[in-house]
Enzyme design. Structure first.
Site, mmCIF file in Angstrom:
data_model
loop_
_atom_site.group_PDB
_atom_site.id
_atom_site.type_symbol
_atom_site.label_atom_id
_atom_site.label_comp_id
_atom_site.label_asym_id
_atom_site.label_seq_id
_atom_site.Cartn_x
_atom_site.Cartn_y
_atom_site.Cartn_z
ATOM 1 N N LYS A 11 36.333 73.340 30.157
ATOM 2 C CA LYS A 11 36.755 72.255 31.053
ATOM 3 C C LYS A 11 35.818 71.041 30.954
ATOM 4 C CE LYS A 11 39.139 75.350 34.323
ATOM 5 N NZ LYS A 11 39.336 75.728 35.755
ATOM 6 N N TYR A 51 49.214 73.633 34.885
ATOM 7 C CA TYR A 51 48.893 74.348 36.128
ATOM 8 C C TYR A 51 50.067 74.327 37.118
ATOM 9 C CZ TYR A 51 43.901 75.197 35.177
ATOM 10 O OH TYR A 51 42.702 75.663 34.680
ATOM 11 N N ASN A 114 34.525 74.458 37.291
ATOM 12 C CA ASN A 114 34.088 75.831 37.005
ATOM 13 C C ASN A 114 34.111 76.183 35.519
ATOM 14 O OD1 ASN A 114 36.820 76.114 36.781
ATOM 15 N ND2 ASN A 114 37.026 77.752 38.289
ATOM 16 N N HIS A 117 38.659 77.866 31.630
ATOM 17 C CA HIS A 117 39.930 78.484 32.009
ATOM 18 C C HIS A 117 40.211 79.611 31.041
ATOM 19 C CE1 HIS A 117 44.205 79.224 32.645
ATOM 20 N NE2 HIS A 117 44.313 79.212 31.331
ATOM 21 N N GLU A 128 50.846 79.840 27.373
ATOM 22 C CA GLU A 128 49.774 78.830 27.396
ATOM 23 C C GLU A 128 49.360 78.408 25.990
ATOM 24 O OE1 GLU A 128 46.625 80.300 29.895
ATOM 25 O OE2 GLU A 128 47.795 80.000 31.716
HETATM 26 P P1 RTP Z 1 41.693 79.225 35.663
HETATM 27 O O1 RTP Z 1 43.190 79.376 35.844
HETATM 28 O O2 RTP Z 1 41.251 77.781 35.607
HETATM 29 O O3 RTP Z 1 41.182 80.058 34.527
HETATM 30 O O4 RTP Z 1 40.948 79.820 36.937
HETATM 31 P P2 RTP Z 1 41.228 81.205 37.663
HETATM 32 O O5 RTP Z 1 42.345 81.941 36.979
HETATM 33 O O6 RTP Z 1 39.928 81.892 37.804
HETATM 34 O O7 RTP Z 1 41.696 80.707 39.093
HETATM 35 P P3 RTP Z 1 43.167 80.276 39.602
HETATM 36 O O8 RTP Z 1 43.446 81.024 40.839
HETATM 37 O O9 RTP Z 1 44.158 80.358 38.480
HETATM 38 O O10 RTP Z 1 42.949 78.749 39.991
HETATM 39 C C1 RTP Z 1 42.965 77.715 39.025
HETATM 40 C C2 RTP Z 1 41.838 76.762 39.313
HETATM 41 O O11 RTP Z 1 42.086 76.112 40.559
HETATM 42 C C3 RTP Z 1 40.856 75.909 41.243
HETATM 43 N N1 RTP Z 1 40.889 76.573 42.538
HETATM 44 N N2 RTP Z 1 40.425 76.027 43.629
HETATM 45 N N3 RTP Z 1 39.643 75.539 46.305
HETATM 46 C C4 RTP Z 1 40.211 76.682 45.991
HETATM 47 O O12 RTP Z 1 40.409 77.565 46.799
HETATM 48 C C5 RTP Z 1 40.602 76.904 44.606
HETATM 49 N N4 RTP Z 1 41.186 77.988 44.156
HETATM 50 C C6 RTP Z 1 41.371 77.772 42.827
HETATM 51 C C7 RTP Z 1 39.746 76.497 40.409
HETATM 52 O O13 RTP Z 1 39.115 75.458 39.696
HETATM 53 C C8 RTP Z 1 40.475 77.443 39.466
HETATM 54 O O14 RTP Z 1 39.799 77.574 38.238
HETATM 55 MG MG MG Z 2 44.200 81.066 36.547
#
Ligand code: RTP
Ligand code: MG
Length: 141
Positions: A11, A51, A114, A117, A128
Site C-alpha cells: 500500500k 474494495y 496498514n 493487502h 482480484e
Molecule cells: P485488506 O483487505 O486491505 O488486505 O485488509 P484486511 O483483509 O485485513 O481487512 P478488511 O476487513 O478487508 O478491510 C480492508 C481495509 O479497510 C480498512 N479497515 N478499517 N476502521 C476500521 O474499522 C477498518 N476496518 C477495516 C483497513 O485498512 C483494511 O486493511
Molecule cells: Mg480484506
C-alpha cells in the site's frame, strides 16, 4: 497441500517508506514466488471497484482516499497454501493487534495505513488477480 495464487498490494504507506524490497524478501523467504507485478497509481474508480465489498462500511471513503494517496506495488504470488501463508506474513488488520515479526507489526502505522493487502480466499484471489492483470501479464503455471 495446494499450489495457490494470491494478490498482494504493497500500500502507499509502505511504498513511501521504501520497503518494497524488504516486504518482497519476506515473501521469498516464506517460499512465495512473484508471478506478476506492477507499480501503479490507482484511480479513485479503480480503488472503489477493488474494495467494492466494503462500499457500505463507514471506513470506505477513508480506505479509498488512502489507497489513492500514492503509488502501490501490486503482485500475484504463488506457493503452497499461498492465500493463508500470505495472510500469516501480513498479520492482523490493525497493526496494534498484529503478531510480532509480521509485516503490519513491523511496517504499518494504523488500521488505515496498514502497509499491505492480501486476498482472503482462493476464489477472491482469482477475481482480484484478474482485476489488475491481463492473462498475458501473469506467468503461466
Ligand atoms: P485488506 O483487505 O486491505 O488486505 O485488509 P484486511 O483483509 O485485513 O481487512 P478488511 O476487513 O478487508 O478491510 C480492508 C481495509 O479497510 C480498512 N479497515 N478499517 N476502521 C476500521 O474499522 C477498518 N476496518 C477495516 C483497513 O485498512 C483494511 O486493511
Ligand atoms: Mg480484506
Amino acid at each position: 497441500m495446494a499450489l495457490e495464487r494470491t494478490l498482494s498490494i504493497i500500500k502507499p504507506d509502505a511504498v513511501a517508506k521504501n520497503v518494497i524490497g524488504q516486504i518482497y524478501a519476506r515473501f521469498e523467504q516464506a517460499g512465495l514466488k512473484i508471478v506478476a507485478a506492477k507499480m501503479k497509481q490507482l484511480s479513485r474508480q479503480e480503488a472503489e471497484g477493488f474494495y467494492a465489498v466494503h462500499s457500505e462500511r463507514p471506513f470506505f471513503k477513508a480506505l479509498v482516499d488512502f489507497m489513492i494517496s500514492g503509488p502501490v506495488m501490486i503482485s500475484a504470488l504463488e506457493g503452497e497454501n499461498a492465500v493463508l501463508a500470505h495472510r500469516d506474513l501480513m498479520g492482523a488488520t490493525n497493526p496494534k493487534e498484529a503478531a510480532p515479526g509480521t509485516i503490519r507489526a513491523d511496517f504499518a502505522e494504523s488500521i488505515d495505513a496498514n502497509a499491505v493487502h492480501g486476498s482472503d480466499a482462493v476464489d477472491t484471489a482469482k477475481v482480484e488477480i484478474a482485476y489488475f492483470f491481463a492473462a498475458t501479464e501473469v506467468c503461466p503455471r
